[in-house]
Enzyme design. Structure first.
Site, mmCIF file in Angstrom:
data_model
loop_
_atom_site.group_PDB
_atom_site.id
_atom_site.type_symbol
_atom_site.label_atom_id
_atom_site.label_comp_id
_atom_site.label_asym_id
_atom_site.label_seq_id
_atom_site.Cartn_x
_atom_site.Cartn_y
_atom_site.Cartn_z
ATOM 1 N N HIS A 424 -11.718 18.567 20.928
ATOM 2 C CA HIS A 424 -12.032 17.163 21.195
ATOM 3 C C HIS A 424 -13.072 16.668 20.199
ATOM 4 O O HIS A 424 -14.248 17.028 20.305
ATOM 5 C CB HIS A 424 -12.609 16.990 22.608
ATOM 6 C CG HIS A 424 -11.650 17.336 23.707
ATOM 7 N ND1 HIS A 424 -12.059 17.475 25.013
ATOM 8 C CD2 HIS A 424 -10.311 17.547 23.703
ATOM 9 C CE1 HIS A 424 -11.006 17.775 25.760
ATOM 10 N NE2 HIS A 424 -9.932 17.833 24.991
HETATM 11 C C1 LIG Z 1 -5.046 22.426 21.213
HETATM 12 C C2 LIG Z 1 -5.458 21.042 21.707
HETATM 13 C C3 LIG Z 1 -5.527 20.792 23.076
HETATM 14 C C4 LIG Z 1 -5.903 19.527 23.543
HETATM 15 N N1 LIG Z 1 -5.814 19.258 24.880
HETATM 16 C C5 LIG Z 1 -5.997 17.977 25.313
HETATM 17 C C6 LIG Z 1 -5.729 17.627 26.657
HETATM 18 O O1 LIG Z 1 -5.296 18.456 27.471
HETATM 19 N N2 LIG Z 1 -5.958 16.336 27.035
HETATM 20 C C7 LIG Z 1 -6.432 15.389 26.159
HETATM 21 O O2 LIG Z 1 -6.665 14.247 26.573
HETATM 22 N N3 LIG Z 1 -6.662 15.709 24.879
HETATM 23 C C8 LIG Z 1 -6.418 16.954 24.422
HETATM 24 N N4 LIG Z 1 -6.586 17.240 23.095
HETATM 25 C C9 LIG Z 1 -7.101 16.183 22.192
HETATM 26 C C10 LIG Z 1 -6.081 15.080 21.901
HETATM 27 O O3 LIG Z 1 -4.823 15.632 21.605
HETATM 28 C C11 LIG Z 1 -6.614 14.245 20.735
HETATM 29 O O4 LIG Z 1 -7.893 13.724 21.100
HETATM 30 C C12 LIG Z 1 -5.715 13.075 20.361
HETATM 31 O O5 LIG Z 1 -4.422 13.517 20.028
HETATM 32 C C13 LIG Z 1 -6.333 12.343 19.174
HETATM 33 O O6 LIG Z 1 -5.447 11.339 18.724
HETATM 34 P P1 LIG Z 1 -5.548 10.812 17.236
HETATM 35 O O7 LIG Z 1 -4.488 9.797 17.058
HETATM 36 O O8 LIG Z 1 -6.944 10.456 16.951
HETATM 37 O O9 LIG Z 1 -5.274 12.086 16.295
HETATM 38 P P2 LIG Z 1 -4.060 13.101 16.232
HETATM 39 O O10 LIG Z 1 -3.257 13.059 17.482
HETATM 40 O O11 LIG Z 1 -4.627 14.409 15.831
HETATM 41 O O12 LIG Z 1 -3.140 12.544 15.056
HETATM 42 C C14 LIG Z 1 -3.625 12.385 13.736
HETATM 43 C C15 LIG Z 1 -2.448 12.565 12.774
HETATM 44 O O13 LIG Z 1 -2.804 12.025 11.490
HETATM 45 C C16 LIG Z 1 -2.253 12.843 10.488
HETATM 46 N N5 LIG Z 1 -3.029 12.642 9.238
HETATM 47 C C17 LIG Z 1 -4.309 13.005 9.000
HETATM 48 N N6 LIG Z 1 -4.678 12.644 7.749
HETATM 49 C C18 LIG Z 1 -3.601 12.054 7.181
HETATM 50 C C19 LIG Z 1 -3.380 11.481 5.900
HETATM 51 N N7 LIG Z 1 -4.336 11.417 4.966
HETATM 52 N N8 LIG Z 1 -2.135 10.983 5.634
HETATM 53 C C20 LIG Z 1 -1.151 11.018 6.582
HETATM 54 N N9 LIG Z 1 -1.326 11.549 7.821
HETATM 55 C C21 LIG Z 1 -2.550 12.059 8.114
HETATM 56 C C22 LIG Z 1 -2.419 14.242 11.041
HETATM 57 O O14 LIG Z 1 -1.553 15.142 10.381
HETATM 58 C C23 LIG Z 1 -2.090 14.021 12.521
HETATM 59 O O15 LIG Z 1 -0.731 14.242 12.771
HETATM 60 C C24 LIG Z 1 -6.248 18.495 22.608
HETATM 61 C C25 LIG Z 1 -6.178 18.753 21.233
HETATM 62 C C26 LIG Z 1 -5.782 20.007 20.775
HETATM 63 C C27 LIG Z 1 -5.711 20.252 19.294
#
Ligand SMILES: Cc1cc2nc3c(=O)[nH]c(=O)nc-3n(C[C@H](O)[C@H](O)[C@H](O)COP(=O)(O)OP(=O)(O)OC[C@H]3O[C@@H](n4cnc5c(N)ncnc54)[C@H](O)[C@@H]3O)c2cc1C
Length: 487
Positions: A424
């Site tokens: 997180h």
């Molecule tokens: C193992 C694990 C367990 C978790 N368990 C939970 C849970 O049970 N409940 C919960 O609420 N949260 C959980 N989380 C956290 C939650 O999944 C994240 O907080 C949430 O997905 C964040 O969303 P986001 O859009 O910020 O980033 P992400 O979902 O991480 O997506 C970001 C995306 O951007 C892409 N990216 C990055 N840089 C670039 C670039 N320069 N060009 C193109 N693409 C790029 C990445 O490849 C990625 O696919 C968990 C996370 C993990 C890793």
């Protein structure tokens, strides 16, 4: 470089924030390109916990270092669907107190509890957020037994996995397709509305002219391994690359105002417990309960378990503990997570190779909360009948009695010996009207740029103290709809 292309909006990243943004914008009739650095992994390849599987779905195979006085291992997804493909699916709404404090400290407007309810409800309905459908697995029942013995407040946390088959493949992609990662519903819906989703496409730079972003430069890796540099022009750009990558990209593109200056985390420490009876935690979904007696500073819950993870956790004291692997069917894993208030930052790596340098210094409050959390979780597990509890701490290989455990209610754990991880991360581009504290306004528009938005975990003003996916999705939808309405 190939010829440039033009769209109404570029969405960088396809995780929780990016998928919601793409779907909302495409649904409003805009031409949208979703640029995702990771692979589009077919479901038939999900469920492999092999090193290849980890490399396919996670950034740096799930081992990104966060440097600081106590180093922390950061795990995040890198694939179509982002971290939602590999997470555990636990779902929370941000507590009222957290939203009020965001309003008061950051002057975050339009995000009161009642204003966010429709967005949470929308997401909960889309992802069929619901309690586990079957009988609780043993690792959950044992946890409940310990909680009952302690008399603490507890909740079964609903998940984004209706019809979960307890296959224990959350962390390597849900092979049954029951967990509603973004690749399951929202991204196909964005695609059906006309969004073009490009995988293996890493955005390297935001192109700017005055107060506007005109497009991006991105590297596309083709199936034969060749790399092509493309320019894509757009009227609007949404950066949804996650809390570690969004500030890196902004800073690399010359946008530094309050960007990457405040990384917040929920630092976690795992404890494995050996029970007299077989638990077979490797064959069931992770424990489904969270103790909220000590919220918001400390949460206790269930962790993903496999033989590999057990070996990793015992690895801190391997010479003494390696023989425990023979009893692996008797083990289950749990975690202490604290609502960190230490100082953290995100910067492009000084090596100039496009990598990210993450830093977080555990605060004294963090260490105190972690110590109390370890005391409480170890006591709970022993009260549940565990014969021994193994914290991931080098100088404390085992806790065998409740009296040994409660010592850490008043003493501080040896910080240098903790093996901390986190899944997180947030708040690296916080939003709100307090310009002196935030990188973006209350709806994610980056300060001093007219058409650039952050819409992912980086925009959370501060740590939510609960699992963040629900709040990322609710805020992302609110921001995207606000943007569409303003056109
Ligand atoms: C193992 C694990 C367990 C978790 N368990 C939970 C849970 O049970 N409940 C919960 O609420 N949260 C959980 N989380 C956290 C939650 O999944 C994240 O907080 C949430 O997905 C964040 O969303 P986001 O859009 O910020 O980033 P992400 O979902 O991480 O997506 C970001 C995306 O951007 C892409 N990216 C990055 N840089 C670039 C670039 N320069 N060009 C193109 N693409 C790029 C990445 O490849 C990625 O696919 C968990 C996370 C993990 C890793």
């Amino acid at each position: 470089m190939t010829d440039s292309k033009r769209v109404d909006a570029i969405v960088i990243g396809s995780g929780a924030g990016g998928a919601v943004t793409a779907m909302t914008l495409a649904g409003a009739g805009m031409s949208v390109a979703v640029l995702e650095e990771g692979a589009n992994v077919p479901r038939r390849e999900y469920g492999k916990s092999s090193p290849e599987g980890m490399a396919q779905l996670f950034r740096r195979s799930g081992m990104t270092p966060i440097l600081g006085r106590v180093p922390i291992g950061f795990v995040e997804g890198r694939c179509v669907g982002g971290s939602t493909e590999v997470n555990s699916g636990f779902w929370h709404r941000a507590p009222r107190e957290v939203l009020l404090s965001w309003q008061s400290r950051f002057d975050l407007q339009g995000a009161t509890e009642s204003e966010l309810v429709p967005h949470y409800e929308w997401a909960e309905q889309r992802l069929s957020v619901s309690p586990y459908p079957g009988e609780w697995p043993k690792s959950t029942k044992l946890f409940q037994r310990g909680i009952d013995a302690m008399g603490w407040a507890v909740r079964e946390i609903p998940r984004t996995a209706p019809g979960c088959q307890s296959a224990n493949t959350c962390a390597s992609g849900c092979a049954s397709g029951k967990k509603q990662g973004m690749s399951q519903g929202l991204l196909p819906e964005a695609k059906a509305a006309g969004a073009n989703i490009l995988s293996h496409c890493r955005v390297k730079l935001l192109l700017r002219q005055g107060r506007r972003v005109t497009g991006v430069l991105a590297e596309i890796t083709r199936d034969n391994g060749s790399v092509e540099l493309v320019r894509i022009d757009a009227d609007h750009v949404f950066v949804c690359a996650g809390a570690s990558q969004t500030p890196t990209l902004l800073r690399q593109s010359g946008l530094r105002y309050k960007v990457g200056d405040q990384l917040r985390l929920h630092p976690m420490l795992k404890l494995t417990a050996r029970f007299p009876q077989p638990v077979n935690a490797q064959n069931s979904v992770l424990p489904l309960l969270q103790v909220n007696e000590f919220w918001p500073e400390i949460s206790l819950g269930g962790a993903y378990f496999s033989s590999g993870h057990l070996a990793f956790l015992l690895g801190d004291n391997w010479p003494q503990l390696s023989m425990e692997m023979e009893h692996q069917n008797h083990f289950a894993s749990y975690y202490v997570a604290v609502r960190g208030n230490g100082r953290g930052s995100v910067r492009p790596s000084a090596l100039g190779n496009g990598d990210t340098a993450l830093r977080y210094d555990l605060s004294v409050d963090d260490l105190r909360s972690m110590s109390r959390g370890v005391a409480r979780l170890a006591t709970l597990l022993l009260a549940a009948g565990a014969e021994a509890v193994y914290p991931a701490i080098r100088s404390i290989p085992v806790i065998r009695t409740e009296l040994d455990a409660v010592r850490w209610l008043t003493e501080l754990l040896p910080a240098k010996d903790l093996s901390l991880t986190t899944v997180h991360a947030f708040s690296s581009c916080p939003m709100g009207e307090q310009a002196g504290l935030t990188a973006a306004n209350s709806y994610g528009r980056v300060h001093h740029v007219d058409n650039l938005y952050v819409n992912d975990a980086s925009m959370l003003p501060d740590s939510p103290g609960v699992n963040p996916q629900g709040t990322v999705m609710a805020l992302a939808r609110r921001n995207a709809l606000h943007f569409v309405d303003s056109l």
